[in-house]
Scaffold this active site. Sequence first.
Site, PDB file in Angstrom:
ATOM      1  N   HIS A  32      -4.303 -10.245   7.689  1.00 44.23           N
ATOM      2  CA  HIS A  32      -3.023 -10.231   6.978  1.00 44.23           C
ATOM      3  C   HIS A  32      -2.426 -11.626   6.862  1.00 44.23           C
ATOM      4  CE1 HIS A  32      -3.108  -5.870   7.375  1.00 44.23           C
ATOM      5  NE2 HIS A  32      -1.987  -5.789   6.674  1.00 44.23           N
TER       6      HIS A  32
ATOM      7  N   LEU B 125      -4.433  -4.852   0.689  1.00 44.79           N
ATOM      8  CA  LEU B 125      -4.521  -4.488   2.102  1.00 44.79           C
ATOM      9  C   LEU B 125      -3.662  -3.254   2.349  1.00 44.79           C
ATOM     10  CD1 LEU B 125      -4.314  -7.948   3.904  1.00 44.79           C
ATOM     11  CD2 LEU B 125      -6.265  -6.391   3.899  1.00 44.79           C
TER      12      LEU B 125
ATOM     13  N   ARG C 159      10.627 -24.964  -4.885  1.00 44.63           N
ATOM     14  CA  ARG C 159      11.787 -24.833  -5.756  1.00 44.63           C
ATOM     15  C   ARG C 159      12.255 -23.380  -5.881  1.00 44.63           C
ATOM     16  NH1 ARG C 159       9.011 -28.909  -8.590  1.00 44.63           N
ATOM     17  NH2 ARG C 159       8.028 -27.385  -9.999  1.00 44.63           N
TER      18      ARG C 159
ATOM     19  N   ASP D 168       0.715  -2.691  12.583  1.00 41.45           N
ATOM     20  CA  ASP D 168       0.789  -2.046  11.264  1.00 41.45           C
ATOM     21  C   ASP D 168      -0.432  -1.143  11.065  1.00 41.45           C
ATOM     22  OD1 ASP D 168       1.688  -1.323   8.759  1.00 41.45           O
ATOM     23  OD2 ASP D 168       1.212  -3.238   7.800  1.00 41.45           O
TER      24      ASP D 168
ATOM     25  N   ASP E 246      -4.046  -9.532  13.013  1.00 40.24           N
ATOM     26  CA  ASP E 246      -5.468  -9.188  12.892  1.00 40.24           C
ATOM     27  C   ASP E 246      -6.269 -10.344  12.322  1.00 40.24           C
ATOM     28  OD1 ASP E 246      -4.476  -9.103  10.316  1.00 40.24           O
ATOM     29  OD2 ASP E 246      -5.189  -7.084   9.871  1.00 40.24           O
TER      30      ASP E 246
ATOM     31  N   HIS F  90       6.591  -7.309   8.640  1.00 40.55           N
ATOM     32  CA  HIS F  90       5.298  -7.989   8.434  1.00 40.55           C
ATOM     33  C   HIS F  90       5.439  -9.290   7.626  1.00 40.55           C
ATOM     34  CE1 HIS F  90       5.498  -5.431   4.896  1.00 40.55           C
ATOM     35  NE2 HIS F  90       4.914  -4.400   5.465  1.00 40.55           N
TER      36      HIS F  90
ATOM     37  N   ALA G 144       0.814  -1.216   0.000  1.00 45.20           N
ATOM     38  CA  ALA G 144       0.000   0.000   0.000  1.00 45.20           C
ATOM     39  C   ALA G 144       0.848   1.268   0.000  1.00 45.20           C
ATOM     40  CB  ALA G 144      -0.928   0.001   1.214  1.00 45.20           C
TER      41      ALA G 144
ATOM     42  N   ASN H 162       3.735 -10.853   4.338  1.00 43.27           N
ATOM     43  CA  ASN H 162       3.150  -9.762   3.554  1.00 43.27           C
ATOM     44  C   ASN H 162       4.237  -8.972   2.842  1.00 43.27           C
ATOM     45  OD1 ASN H 162       1.112  -9.743   6.307  1.00 43.27           O
ATOM     46  ND2 ASN H 162       0.221  -9.999   4.294  1.00 43.27           N
ATOM     47  N   ALA H 163       3.950  -8.569   1.595  1.00 42.62           N
ATOM     48  CA  ALA H 163       4.901  -7.826   0.765  1.00 42.62           C
ATOM     49  C   ALA H 163       6.187  -8.627   0.533  1.00 42.62           C
ATOM     50  CB  ALA H 163       5.201  -6.448   1.340  1.00 42.62           C
TER      51      ALA H 163
END
Length: 374
Positions: free
Chosen positions: A244, A299, A220, A266, A241, A209, A134, A212-213
């Site tokens: 995520h 998100l 592999r 976050d 939460d 996080h 985001a 995430n990201a």
Amino acid sequence: MTFKLTGGRIFTGGVFVKEDLYLEGDRILQIGGSAPFDASEDVSGSRIVPGFIDTHIHGGLGVDFVQGMPALEKLSRTFPAQGLTGYLPTITGPHNEMKKAVADVRTAMKMDLGSRVLGAHVEGPFLNPKRKGALNAGSLETPDLDSLVDLIGRGEGVAKMTVAPELPGAEKIIRYLAAHGVIASIGHTVATSEIAEKSIAWGVTHATHLFNAMEPMHHRKGGVLPVVLSRPEVVCELVSDLIHVEPAMIQLALHCKKGRINVVTDAMEATGQPDGDYVLSGQKVLVRDGIARLEAGNLASSTLTMDQALRNLVQKMGLPLESVLPLLSEVPADLLGRRDLGRIRPGALADLLVLDDKLTLRSTYVGARKVFER
């Protein structure tokens, strides 16, 4: 002045013990036994636990930490109502705005505002636009040491910085952070396993996080995830939460990391606010049913609070309270090198929470001073 909390069950050494707790000045004097005291409070039926520390939080109540001092003052005074006694204001955005916000964090660290400002978390600008999440791609930069020094100086007041290690020049950034006492955190990245391993040798000790990201794990083409999950020297953030990261993946992370997880929110400016339209990193965020997303569907941080994070893990996932509490207190304190925080023991700062049997916050103490009472 010596103050006694009596009748509660105190979380110490990984277990709860029913003892009186003595506070003197701003610190914990002793657990149990007897000592002269000037005042006392009966908290019978409650649990006394260490205050929570959030190392990744963007804002709340309609403000964002990139706004600097006004946001720091407002939120530091309101965070104790969420059980938050210390935090890293997370700053992202255009370079000059971040630079000013970092300077304001340095100032706020010296002030008594309520919840302790423990240093900035700078999320950017050296992140991979392919995994920007985001964040605003227009604020991202190619790693450059001169730009870093202009942004954070020699690291004064900066506790942590998130970097994508696969970017050209990232090695110099990570080595500079490590040399100046700033936690180098891997995140917003498409790094391969090989680069992730190299980044740990350069100085990475943290992952932003977790899950995430980052690239999804494949047998592999593992990427960052198997590296940070298997290396004990790396502490991993987890946004609990239950949006995520799903519960099964949280269980996996907890199993792999054996307590080397620090729970974070976050949270963004919509936290504590009604559903509606908000802003994060200069982008419109739609909050519906408490879930924050960009218009494209990504998100966009969260509206989580730390006390709710605790209840999610214990009440919704069924995890033992004794194993969860350190993830919100002791682990982040140790990550920051603050052995005087995040635990209840003689000599530690008296940053404490009093919880009822439903894990609802009754009162919060920062430095033995009550700063919130329900």
